[in-house]
Write an enzyme that holds these catalytic residues in place. Structure first.
Site, PDB file in Angstrom:
ATOM      1  CG  ASP A  48      -5.846  -4.930  -4.598  1.00 34.65           C
ATOM      2  OD1 ASP A  48      -5.586  -5.958  -4.419  1.00 34.65           O
ATOM      3  OD2 ASP A  48      -6.446  -5.134  -5.834  1.00 34.65           O
ATOM      4  CG  ASP A  86      -3.472  -2.857  -8.097  1.00 37.47           C
ATOM      5  OD1 ASP A  86      -3.982  -4.211  -8.878  1.00 37.47           O
ATOM      6  OD2 ASP A  86      -3.434  -2.335  -8.940  1.00 37.47           O
ATOM      7  CG  HIS A  88       0.515  -1.664 -11.073  1.00 39.84           C
ATOM      8  ND1 HIS A  88      -0.838  -2.656 -12.375  1.00 39.84           N
ATOM      9  CD2 HIS A  88      -0.938  -1.331 -10.783  1.00 39.84           C
ATOM     10  CE1 HIS A  88      -1.864  -2.785 -11.524  1.00 39.84           C
ATOM     11  NE2 HIS A  88      -2.056  -2.091 -10.667  1.00 39.84           N
ATOM     12  CG  HIS A  92       1.663  -1.794 -14.727  1.00 37.35           C
ATOM     13  ND1 HIS A  92      -0.661  -1.589 -15.656  1.00 37.35           N
ATOM     14  CD2 HIS A  92       0.883  -2.871 -15.496  1.00 37.35           C
ATOM     15  CE1 HIS A  92      -0.723  -2.342 -15.701  1.00 37.35           C
ATOM     16  NE2 HIS A  92       0.200  -3.825 -15.619  1.00 37.35           N
ATOM     17  CG  HIS A 121      -2.166   2.029  -9.347  1.00 36.75           C
ATOM     18  ND1 HIS A 121      -3.198   2.529 -10.140  1.00 36.75           N
ATOM     19  CD2 HIS A 121      -2.709   0.815  -8.618  1.00 36.75           C
ATOM     20  CE1 HIS A 121      -3.027   1.584 -10.631  1.00 36.75           C
ATOM     21  NE2 HIS A 121      -3.373   1.180 -10.354  1.00 36.75           N
ATOM     22  CE  LYS A 146      -6.068  -7.485  -8.030  1.00 36.33           C
ATOM     23  NZ  LYS A 146      -6.226  -6.036  -8.673  1.00 36.33           N
ATOM     24  CB  CYS A 191      -9.677  -5.168  -7.270  1.00 39.79           C
ATOM     25  SG  CYS A 191      -8.782  -4.520  -8.159  1.00 39.79           S
TER      26      CYS A 191
HETATM   27  C1  VGL Z   1      -7.878  -1.229  -8.493  1.00 40.98           C
HETATM   28  C2  VGL Z   1      -8.221   0.878 -10.121  1.00 40.98           C
HETATM   29  C3  VGL Z   1      -7.023  -0.223 -10.294  1.00 40.98           C
HETATM   30  C4  VGL Z   1      -8.243  -1.461  -7.555  1.00 40.98           C
HETATM   31  C5  VGL Z   1      -6.652  -1.501  -8.760  1.00 40.98           C
HETATM   32  O1  VGL Z   1      -7.684  -2.434  -6.556  1.00 40.98           O
HETATM   33  O2  VGL Z   1     -10.069  -2.026  -7.367  1.00 40.98           O
HETATM   34  N1  VGL Z   1      -8.781   0.041  -9.211  1.00 40.98           N
HETATM   35  N2  VGL Z   1      -6.022  -0.830  -9.794  1.00 40.98           N
HETATM   36 ZN    ZN Z   2      -4.296  -1.376 -10.772  1.00 42.27          ZN
END
Ligand code: VGL
Ligand code: ZN
Length: 244
Positions: A48, A86, A88, A92, A121, A146, A191
């Protein structure tokens, strides 16, 4: 009495000195040896590294930008590199904005368990969801997206938050003969930690390269994540131990 005490003190000093050197030797023996250098059975998973997790982004990870040059360099040592994204849809289930009256960082109960609510996000196709412009790993073979399931979050690059749905990463890595994964990126305590723990669960060796990660650290989440990773057998390492 005085003399005796002095003698004892002298002996004690000698014992203390020898204990110190024994302790030092023991510490050296106990220091975990660096992981063997990356080879054909090793993959780097870059988690990410997307604009929304970089300072200025919607869910900024403090100093998240600092991992980019570290990861670019590190990736040169790895024959296999997977990037995760990430990803979404609008509205979401992990977005606070999807629940009237809820604010980011509150927790709600969803059918699969507790869910931290985040600011919107990494919305599919937006600039915030794009990789950091300076991330440069042309030989990366796979991008795993994901969190695209509207009702289920996915911190892990392997298994979604319902703890059932698979992303396919496990099968892909196994098809390439990969036995060990090195994890880095954002965020250490979400993550990256979930990905590393699931890697262990699915039979891989797992290493987290600490200085190639940055954390959100929400209410002690970072310390809890390191504890959970240690318990799962994840090796905590640094980029200095990996020869490029
Ligand atoms: C993440 C919060 C929400 C991450 C992703 O990449 O750690 N944290 N979505
Ligand atoms: Zn996320």
């Amino acid at each position: 009495m005085m003399r005796r005490r002095r003698v004892l003190a002298g002996v004690g000093g000698a014992v203390a000195a020898s204990t110190a050197s024994t302790k030092k030797a023991a510490a050296q023996r106990a220091r975990p040896s660096p992981p063997p250098p990356p080879g054909p059975g090793d993959a780097l998973i870059v988690v990410d590294v997307q604009n929304d997790f970089i300072p200025g982004g919607a869910l900024a990870v403090p100093r998240g930008d600092e991992v980019v040059p570290v990861i670019n360099h590190l990736a040169k040592a790895f024959p296999w590199v997977v990037l995760t994204q990430d990803w979404h849809g609008p509205g979401h289930a992990s977005f606070a904005s999807s629940y009237p009256g809820k604010k980011p960082f509150e927790v709600v109960k969803l059918p699969y368990g507790n869910q931290v609510l985040w600011p919107d996000h990494c919305v599919q196709g937006t600039e915030g969801a794009a990789f950091h412009r300076d991330l440069a790993i042309p030989h990366a073979q796979l991008v795993i997206r994901k969190g695209y399931n509207p009702s289920v979050d996915s911190y892990s690059a392997f298994i979604e938050a319902d703890r059932k749905s698979r992303t396919g990463l496990d099968a892909w890595l196994k098809a390439q003969g990969i036995k060990r994964v090195f994890c880095c990126g954002l965020a250490t305590d979400f993550c990256v930690a979930w990905t590393a723990q699931d890697a262990r669960k699915l039979g891989f060796q797992a290493v987290v390269i600490e200085d190639a990660c940055r954390a959100i650290d929400l209410d002690g989440s970072l310390a809890r994540a390191w504890e959970a990773m240690a318990k799962a057998g994840v090796v905590r390492s640094s980029s200095a131990t990996i020869a490029v």
